[in-house]
Scaffold this motif. Structure first.
Motif, PDB file in Angstrom:
ATOM      1  N   ILE A   1     -10.991  -3.052   3.149  1.00  0.00           N
ATOM      2  CA  ILE A   1     -10.602  -1.653   3.058  1.00  0.00           C
ATOM      3  C   ILE A   1     -11.739  -0.934   2.346  1.00  0.00           C
ATOM      4  CG2 ILE A   1      -9.209  -2.171   0.983  1.00  0.00           C
ATOM      5  CD1 ILE A   1      -7.468   0.270   1.712  1.00  0.00           C
ATOM      6  N   TRP A   2     -12.217   0.176   2.926  1.00  0.00           N
ATOM      7  CA  TRP A   2     -13.462   0.766   2.430  1.00  0.00           C
ATOM      8  C   TRP A   2     -13.461   2.276   2.610  1.00  0.00           C
ATOM      9  CZ3 TRP A   2     -16.204   3.529   6.054  1.00  0.00           C
ATOM     10  CH2 TRP A   2     -15.845   3.294   7.394  1.00  0.00           C
ATOM     11  N   LEU A   3     -14.335   2.922   1.857  1.00  0.00           N
ATOM     12  CA  LEU A   3     -14.545   4.369   1.997  1.00  0.00           C
ATOM     13  C   LEU A   3     -15.980   4.693   1.615  1.00  0.00           C
ATOM     14  CD1 LEU A   3     -12.311   7.348   1.091  1.00  0.00           C
ATOM     15  CD2 LEU A   3     -14.596   7.240   0.067  1.00  0.00           C
TER      16      LEU A   3
ATOM     17  N   ARG B   1     -18.432   3.772  -1.426  1.00  0.00           N
ATOM     18  CA  ARG B   1     -17.912   3.939  -2.791  1.00  0.00           C
ATOM     19  C   ARG B   1     -16.776   2.970  -3.099  1.00  0.00           C
ATOM     20  NH1 ARG B   1     -17.424  10.182  -4.378  1.00  0.00           N
ATOM     21  NH2 ARG B   1     -19.595  10.871  -4.164  1.00  0.00           N
ATOM     22  N   GLN B   2     -15.897   2.779  -2.123  1.00  0.00           N
ATOM     23  CA  GLN B   2     -14.794   1.843  -2.308  1.00  0.00           C
ATOM     24  C   GLN B   2     -14.950   0.722  -1.291  1.00  0.00           C
ATOM     25  OE1 GLN B   2     -11.569   5.233  -2.524  1.00  0.00           O
ATOM     26  NE2 GLN B   2     -10.718   3.426  -3.550  1.00  0.00           N
ATOM     27  N   ASP B   3     -14.833  -0.511  -1.748  1.00  0.00           N
ATOM     28  CA  ASP B   3     -15.033  -1.666  -0.870  1.00  0.00           C
ATOM     29  C   ASP B   3     -14.189  -2.815  -1.411  1.00  0.00           C
ATOM     30  OD1 ASP B   3     -15.913  -3.377   1.054  1.00  0.00           O
ATOM     31  OD2 ASP B   3     -18.048  -3.101   0.660  1.00  0.00           O
ATOM     32  N   GLY B   4     -12.988  -2.943  -0.894  1.00  0.00           N
ATOM     33  CA  GLY B   4     -12.065  -3.956  -1.387  1.00  0.00           C
ATOM     34  C   GLY B   4     -11.459  -4.757  -0.255  1.00  0.00           C
ATOM     35  N   ASP B   5     -10.407  -5.484  -0.571  1.00  0.00           N
ATOM     36  CA  ASP B   5      -9.722  -6.317   0.405  1.00  0.00           C
ATOM     37  C   ASP B   5      -8.219  -6.188   0.197  1.00  0.00           C
ATOM     38  OD1 ASP B   5      -8.487  -9.001   1.470  1.00  0.00           O
ATOM     39  OD2 ASP B   5     -10.501  -8.921   2.313  1.00  0.00           O
TER      40      ASP B   5
ATOM     41  N   CYS C   1     -13.695   6.241   6.283  1.00  0.00           N
ATOM     42  CA  CYS C   1     -12.980   5.142   5.653  1.00  0.00           C
ATOM     43  C   CYS C   1     -12.287   4.319   6.721  1.00  0.00           C
ATOM     44  CB  CYS C   1     -11.969   5.665   4.624  1.00  0.00           C
ATOM     45  SG  CYS C   1     -10.661   6.702   5.314  1.00  0.00           S
ATOM     46  N   GLY C   2     -11.814   3.156   6.322  1.00  0.00           N
ATOM     47  CA  GLY C   2     -11.125   2.324   7.290  1.00  0.00           C
ATOM     48  C   GLY C   2     -10.505   1.089   6.676  1.00  0.00           C
ATOM     49  N   VAL C   3      -9.626   0.483   7.441  1.00  0.00           N
ATOM     50  CA  VAL C   3      -9.099  -0.843   7.161  1.00  0.00           C
ATOM     51  C   VAL C   3      -9.453  -1.685   8.367  1.00  0.00           C
ATOM     52  CG1 VAL C   3      -7.059  -2.260   6.771  1.00  0.00           C
ATOM     53  CG2 VAL C   3      -7.202   0.012   5.731  1.00  0.00           C
TER      54      VAL C   3
END
Length: 228
Positions: A156-158, A165-169, A215-217
């Motif tokens: 999951i990212w943005l 800036r955001q990069d997670g799971d 952004c996306g998943v």
């Protein structure tokens, strides 16, 4: 029965791959559902009982529309989230039956007037003005669960202006999709058309007028828009 004035138009979201629309009933949001985000917001990363707040159905912005920078704030932050769309509901839903309620998934952004939220926290007041303002919840088209499965892991990212800036799971969520539905149904009677934002990973930050956001998943949906 006659109406004193015309009723508001229903909020309808596109469904990927079909001409049908998803009619929105309510919008729920889960707070502090990723430990790394809890830490960056100054909280305790240990798993705590989930808490919920709401946005309004007409806060949802369909994919492709811009995000108007809101008044009364100089510090608006992005928060990318997996979004759940329900086709059925009920009260006290067991976690083992929660997936039966899911129509599909998407990606959304919980925009937050961070300065107003900080002031409300300090004063012990509700966050409504910080969270439930106009256009505060851009969301992708709905992707059917029959196509995505029920994602328990995945990126999951943005990004803002092509900088991530955001990069997670999704695997980092403290409370998973069936648990969120089960816990929420203890507090509210869920129903078809309900939308649930599931929390955000670390990396939240400010946006400015003119910014380009994507952004996306992975395996679910993407969303892009500009701050106007």
């Amino acid at each position: 029965m006659s109406l004193a004035f015309p009723a508001a138009e229903p909020v309808l979201l596109p469904i990927e791959g079909t001409v049908e629309k998803f009619p929105v009933r309510r919008v729920y949001c889960v707070g502090r559902n990723y430990a790394d985000h809890v830490v960056e917001m100054g909280g305790d990363p240990d798993r705590e009982a989930p808490f919920f707040f709401q946005k309004n159905p007409d806060n949802l912005v369909s994919a492709g529309d811009g995000f108007p920078y809101p008044p009364q704030s100089d510090d608006v932050h992005h928060e990318v989230e997996l979004v759940i769309f329900l086709k059925s509901g009920g009260s006290a839903i067991p976690a083992s039956e929660a997936f039966d309620c899911v129509f599909g998934y998407g990606v959304g952004i919980d925009f937050t007037r961070r300065d107003l939220q900080a002031a409300a926290k300090k004063a012990g007041k509700p966050w409504t003005a910080a969270k439930a303002f106009e256009h505060s919840a851009p969301v992708s088209a709905v992707t059917l669960a029959s196509r995505t499965g029920h994602p328990a892991a995945g990126r999951i990212w943005l990004s803002v202006n092509d900088t991530v800036r955001q990069d997670g799971d999704l695997g980092q969520m403290s409370w998973k999709v069936p648990e969120i539905i089960a816990e929420l149904s203890q507090l509210f009677t869920l129903a078809p058309g309900d939308v649930i934002f599931t929390g955000t990973p670390a990396g939240v930050g400010p946006v400015r007028r003119g910014d380009r956001i994507a952004c996306g998943v992975d395996g679910v949906a993407t969303l892009s828009l500009s701050v106007i």
